[in-house]
Design a protein around this motif. Structure first.
Motif, PDB file in Angstrom:
ATOM      1  N   ILE A  71      47.704  47.637  39.709  1.00  0.00           N
ATOM      2  CA  ILE A  71      46.129  46.761  39.284  1.00  0.00           C
ATOM      3  C   ILE A  71      45.862  45.608  38.066  1.00  0.00           C
ATOM      4  N   ARG A  72      47.165  46.318  36.772  1.00  0.00           N
ATOM      5  CA  ARG A  72      46.604  45.108  36.166  1.00  0.00           C
ATOM      6  C   ARG A  72      47.603  43.511  36.925  1.00  0.00           C
ATOM      7  N   ASP A  73      48.859  43.628  37.125  1.00  0.00           N
ATOM      8  CA  ASP A  73      48.978  42.311  37.972  1.00  0.00           C
ATOM      9  C   ASP A  73      48.001  41.758  38.779  1.00  0.00           C
ATOM     10  N   TYR A  74      47.426  42.299  39.527  1.00  0.00           N
ATOM     11  CA  TYR A  74      46.175  42.542  40.577  1.00  0.00           C
ATOM     12  C   TYR A  74      45.882  41.109  40.443  1.00  0.00           C
ATOM     13  N   ALA A  75      44.915  42.010  38.643  1.00  0.00           N
ATOM     14  CA  ALA A  75      44.121  40.976  37.946  1.00  0.00           C
ATOM     15  C   ALA A  75      44.611  39.603  37.384  1.00  0.00           C
ATOM     16  N   ALA A  76      45.848  40.045  36.711  1.00  0.00           N
ATOM     17  CA  ALA A  76      46.692  38.499  36.003  1.00  0.00           C
ATOM     18  C   ALA A  76      46.761  37.556  37.618  1.00  0.00           C
ATOM     19  N   ALA A  77      47.021  38.381  38.808  1.00  0.00           N
ATOM     20  CA  ALA A  77      47.450  37.130  39.727  1.00  0.00           C
ATOM     21  C   ALA A  77      46.527  35.877  39.654  1.00  0.00           C
ATOM     22  N   GLY A  78      44.998  36.141  39.472  1.00  0.00           N
ATOM     23  CA  GLY A  78      43.822  36.345  39.344  1.00  0.00           C
ATOM     24  C   GLY A  78      43.501  36.288  40.869  1.00  0.00           C
ATOM     25  N   LEU A  79      44.161  37.821  41.216  1.00  0.00           N
ATOM     26  CA  LEU A  79      42.836  37.831  42.575  1.00  0.00           C
ATOM     27  C   LEU A  79      41.958  38.683  42.937  1.00  0.00           C
ATOM     28  N   LYS A  80      42.039  38.945  41.615  1.00  0.00           N
ATOM     29  CA  LYS A  80      40.815  40.835  41.493  1.00  0.00           C
ATOM     30  C   LYS A  80      39.740  39.827  41.920  1.00  0.00           C
ATOM     31  N   ASP A  81      39.133  38.924  41.470  1.00  0.00           N
ATOM     32  CA  ASP A  81      38.156  38.431  41.436  1.00  0.00           C
ATOM     33  C   ASP A  81      37.798  37.848  43.433  1.00  0.00           C
TER      34      ASP A  81
END
Ligand code: PHB
Length: 395
Positions: free
Chosen positions: A241-251
């Motif tokens: 979850i953290r890596d997904y957001a850090a990769a800029g994918l969350k939004d």
């Protein structure tokens, strides 16, 4: 110094021996009257928290029923299975052959469960599965003495495809750990998502319990799907979850999954988890007196918030306590005990559920959204969903 210690310890041993031999008949009698219950759970590794939550839940349910099973005291045993499939049989035999348990409660990891399943089928020991969803356990390798209180791996994801399509998410990338739990979760997702008209444009995977997600996240970004769906759990889920957001994918690309993704990890994942949509047989915010009472009692007792694993452990404790009460503690009366376990209704914090003929819960699956560090219920995604039990022949 050495001599003195030797003398002291010899002395202690002699005193010990004398009092033991005096007390022995009584101890033996008392012990043989106890029910021997063994936990085989992960207490180390990426699923360590899951093992603790399950054990807490089991103990809490049994304590609520007076701390005994069918009127008998309990003697507890414990083995850390490390979520290591290659040691599954050996670890199960530690409990069954060495400790001579009457009941084996375990485990979390599907691969390890295959070892337990073998030992349970060969020894006839009662096995209650408080998590591991491996299909075979309640399908081709089902057994009269094996009961699952959790889910089958494809159960939560069989409710995932439709709500995604309802949101107009037509092209999805699937990502998981490549082992039975991930592969079978994919089966449920594929069935429900393609039936609703969706297209799975790519399946991505990495070996359990690897958490090097970077290359796969880069690939997801270049594939530009409408959504990502996944199976991860425990410490690995928090990192994903953290890596997904850090990769800029969350939004940019909504993240969906089997609900384990957001269980027990919301503190560790922080704001990166907000908005994730999942399907699961439990939700923190289920607004029932039963769930509220359970959550308050658990938080007070263990100084932490319960999650789906605590609930599964709790239900395992309820099932065992209710079954043992029905046979008045006579665990040797297998026919009556199994009949009772098959016909119990479990008044669970997740909602009432019953056992399918192949010994897997028939249960509602909820659609949830992470809001303010809470798995908030959006609605019921599937009502009284049962696993097929395909190939199960109770011997
Ligand atoms: C499994 O290996 O069956 C498994 C592990 C963790 C979960 C769910 C399933 O959260």
């Amino acid at each position: 110094m050495t001599t003195r210690r030797l003398v002291l310890s010899r002395g202690a041993a002699l005193v010990g021996a004398a009092s033991t031999s005096l007390l022995l008949p009584e101890i033996v009698r008392a012990q043989s009257n106890r029910v021997r219950v063994g936990f085989m759970l992960p207490y180390t590794g990426t699923f360590a928290q899951l093992g603790v939550a399950i054990e807490n839940g089991v103990r809490m349910a049994i304590n609520e029923k007076g701390g005994k099973l069918g009127g008998r005291e309990i003697e507890w045993f414990k083995v850390d299975d490390e979520s290591e499939p290659s040691k599954g049989v050996e670890n199960a035999n530690r409990l069954v052959q060495r400790d001579k348990v009457d009941v084996l409660i375990g485990t979390v990891h599907s691969g390890v469960q295959m070892g337990i399943q073998r030992v349970a089928r060969e020894s006839g020991v009662l096995n209650l599965i408080p998590n591991a969803g491996v299909h075979a356990a309640t399908r081709a390798l089902c057994a009269p003495n094996v009961f699952r209180t959790s889910f089958s791996n494809s159960q939560p994801t069989r409710a995932l495809g439709k709500p995604m399509m309802d949101k107009g998410l037509k092209r999805t990338v699937w990502i998981t750990w490549k082992y039975a739990a991930g592969d079978e979760a994919f089966e449920g997702f594929k069935e429900s998502y393609t039936a609703a008209g969706g297209t799975i444009i790519k399946e991505l995977g990495l070996p359990f319990p690897n958490v090097e997600f970077q290359a796969l996240l880069t690939e997801i970004a270049s594939l530009r799907p409408d959504a990502v769906a996944c199976f991860f759990a425990g410490g690995g889920a928090a990192k994903f979850i953290r890596d997904y957001a850090a990769a800029g994918l969350k939004d940019r690309i909504p993240l969906w999954g089997s609900g384990f993704l957001t269980e027990g990890v919301l503190d560790a994942a922080g704001p990166a988890a907000e908005g994730i949509m999942t399907t699961m047989h439990y939700a923190d915010s289920l607004d029932t007196p039963r769930n509220r009472q359970f959550r308050n009692a658990y938080a007070t007792q263990f100084k932490m918030q319960p999650d789906v694993y605590s609930v599964q452990g709790y239900d395992t404790g309820l099932l065992l306590a209710q079954g043992m009460a029905a046979v008045k503690g006579d665990i040797a009366n297998k026919q009556a005990l199994y009949k009772s376990l098959e016909t119990q209704t479990i008044d669970s914090p997740r909602g009432k559920w019953t056992m399918s003929p192949s010994h897997n819960p028939v249960q509602d699956i909820y659609l949830r959204r992470v809001e303010n560090k809470d798995n908030k219920v959006i609605g019921i995604a599937a009502k009284a969903l049962a696993d097929s039990g395909a190939g199960c022949k109770m011997g």
